[in-house]
Design an enzyme around this catalytic site. Structure first.
Site, PDB file in Angstrom:
ATOM      1  CG  ASP A 200      -2.201   1.217   0.688  1.00  0.00           C
ATOM      2  OD1 ASP A 200      -2.679   0.655  -0.123  1.00  0.00           O
ATOM      3  OD2 ASP A 200      -2.360   1.763   2.752  1.00  0.00           O
ATOM      4  CD  GLU A 261      -2.938   1.590  -3.468  1.00  0.00           C
ATOM      5  OE1 GLU A 261      -3.484   2.192  -3.868  1.00  0.00           O
ATOM      6  OE2 GLU A 261      -1.340   2.085  -2.458  1.00  0.00           O
TER       7      GLU A 261
END
Length: 534
Positions: A200, A261
């Site tokens: 993330d 990401e």
């Protein structure tokens, strides 16, 4: 390259709260395990599971208080082990989400940090004195991605940085203690049998220590919302790559993979994350955010291969995830592309018929492209965005922090419909769902679509089976596009996508699969796969 499965894998994202529940209104790991045979029949190679760690759930799991356990909301470590074992038995790899940019404010480290202004744990986060006569002004003018200021003041007067919600304090990755801890977390889950990690906010771990002011706003998923602004002091800094070189060595020793990401709109900058000693994959958000226009789509596809090929990496295609309006709705808006951050009932509504047609065309184009591809749960059912959620049901912190200016991401996170004959469309045994499903949700249910050979689910199963059979994920690609029709040769398959204009089925070619019904003419908003007639 036989063991480099990640280069061409089709990976299915599971948002655990919304996939399937074995008990109450929230999805859980046992629910996931029960539906692994369904995912096997869909034809995916792996699943990526959004966070399931202990968490106050202020940002639905992206605020982690313990990285080595399972939130009781979702089950237990035993449930995780059983899920991994069942997936392995079915030949499905399990990728878990890792959230390294920030912890929850309930994490033991942060609780120690706020216990005393002299706590050494403050060095693990970004605690700073404020500006002004009494320190009443935040250290910088930075804004949170979720809206509002990126600093919150604690009782003793100092401020801490949170690039997201105030319940998500940012870690200081220049501190070796932080780096050592996360390397141990990687090993913990690899030892339990996971195949890799989706990381993330991979571009956000390192900040400019001088903390300069930067009054601009960073847009989630598509990156900065302007191209003529100075480099951000908190995003995509060169020093972040050192961290991932260390991680790559650990993950490679287990035969695993890393997916970034990274909200980086510059394709060349994004390709740096997939150099041979860093991430194996990096989401191609330029593809997700591209308008449904031939020149724009062709440009992003060709440029992606150019920059990723320059570092020897595959391209990782994606059209939807838990942070954006569902593709079947985005494609039905007057302005296509990434879309707004949620849609209210009072906003212009998507043309669902048009959006669904375009979405299937985009999905068939994506699944033909060499590289890996991600499918967001429910995408294979053609689910639309829920655009009529009552405000009192909304739970995304973006809605609260922007004071309702943005509807937020709840509309793409509605619990999936499994059985049209049961309450809650069979999502849970009781029919309860943590977010309300829209009227008519049952018509998208798996049981309805499994009995319809023309359903979106049947379409996805055919596409994934053909993709595997024809080895499209590892094929070469040539661009023969002209005008408003994209025309690619992927291995022995010809892939045509029409946008506004129609085109005849080329002489000497036979249709293998089409995103919309066709005869001798390929209609607008349609992709076809063709093979040469013998």
């Amino acid at each position: 390259m036989a063991n480099e499965w990640w280069r061409s894998a089709v990976i299915y994202q599971i948002y655990p709260r919304s996939f399937k529940s074995s008990s109450g209104p929230v999805g859980d790991l046992a629910g996931i395990t029960s539906k692994l045979p369904y995912l096997k029949s869909l034809g995916v190679d792996a699943v990526w599971i959004s966070p399931f760690y202990p968490s106050p759930q202020k940002d639905h799991g992206y605020d982690v208080s313990d990285y080595r356990d399972i939130d009781p909301l979702f089950g237990s470590l035993k449930d995780a082990d059983e899920m991994i074992a069942k997936a392995t038995e079915l030949g499905i790899k399990v990728i878990v989400d890792l959230v390294p940019n920030h912890t929850s404010d309930q994490h033991p480290w942060f609780q120690e940090a706020i216990s005393s202004p002299d706590s050494p744990y403050r060095d693990l986060y970004w605690f700073r004195d404020g500006k002004g006569e009494n320190g009443e002004i935040p250290p910088t003018d930075w804004t949170s991605v979720f809206g509002g200021p990126a600093w919150t003041r604690v009782a003793d007067g100092q401020w801490y940085l949170h690039l997201f919600d105030s319940s998500q304090p940012d870690l200081d990755w220049d501190n070796q203690v932080v780096r050592t801890e996360f390397e141990a977390i990687l090993r913990f889950w690899l030892e339990r049998g996971v195949a890799g990690f989706r990381v993330d906010v991979a571009h956000g771990l390192i900040k400019d220590r001088s903390l300069p002011d930067w009054q601009f706003h960073w847009d989630m998923v598509s990156g900065r919302d302007q191209t003529d602004i100075p480099p951000a002091p908190m995003w995509d800094r060169d020093e972040v790559h050192e961290i991932y070189r260390d991680w790559r060595k650990i993950v490679d020793s287990y035969g695993g993979m890393l997916c970034a990401e990274a909200w980086v709109t510059d394709d060349a900058r994004r390709s740096l994350y997939v150099r041979e000693d860093e991430f194996h994959q990096c989401f191609n958000f330029s593809f997700l955010a591209s308008p449904w226009e031939p020149d724009a789509m062709r440009e992003v596809i060709d440029l992606s291969y150019e920059v990723n090929g320059g570092v020897g990496a595959p391209t990782t295609w994606v059209l939807s995830n838990h942070d954006v309006v569902r593709v079947a709705s985005r494609m039905g808006l007057e302005k296509t592309g990434k879309g707004p951050n949620g849609i209210y009932a009072t906003d212009p509504q998507p043309d669902f018929e048009l959006g669904s047609k375009r979405a299937r065309a985009a999905q068939l184009l994506m699944l033909a492209l060499p590289g890996s591809a991600y499918i967001y749960n429910g995408e294979e059912l053609g689910l639309p965005e829920h655009t009529s959620l009552p405000d009192e049901a909304r739970q995304d912190p973006t809605f609260r922090r922007t004071k309702g200016e943005e509807a937020g991401r709840d509309g793409c996170r509605i619990p999936l419909p499994w059985d049209s004959t049961k309450p809650g469309a069979g999502f849970s045994p009781t029919g309860d769902t943590w977010l309300p499903q829209p009227d008519g949700w049952e018509r998208f249910a798996v049981d309805v679509q499994e009995s319809d050979p023309n359903s979106t689910l049947a379409f996805f199963r055919k596409a994934l089976a053909l993709r595997s059979e024809l080895e499209l994920g590892t094929s070469t690609i040539e661009d023969h596009s002209e005008g408003s029709v994209l025309d690619y040769r992927v291995g022995d398959v010809r892939v045509l996508t029409c946008f506004n204009d129609e085109a005849p089925v080329p002489s000497g070619w036979r249709v293998l699969l089409s995103s919309s019904p066709i005869s001798n003419t390929i209609g607008a908003d349609t992709t076809v796969w063709l093979t040469q007639e013998s």
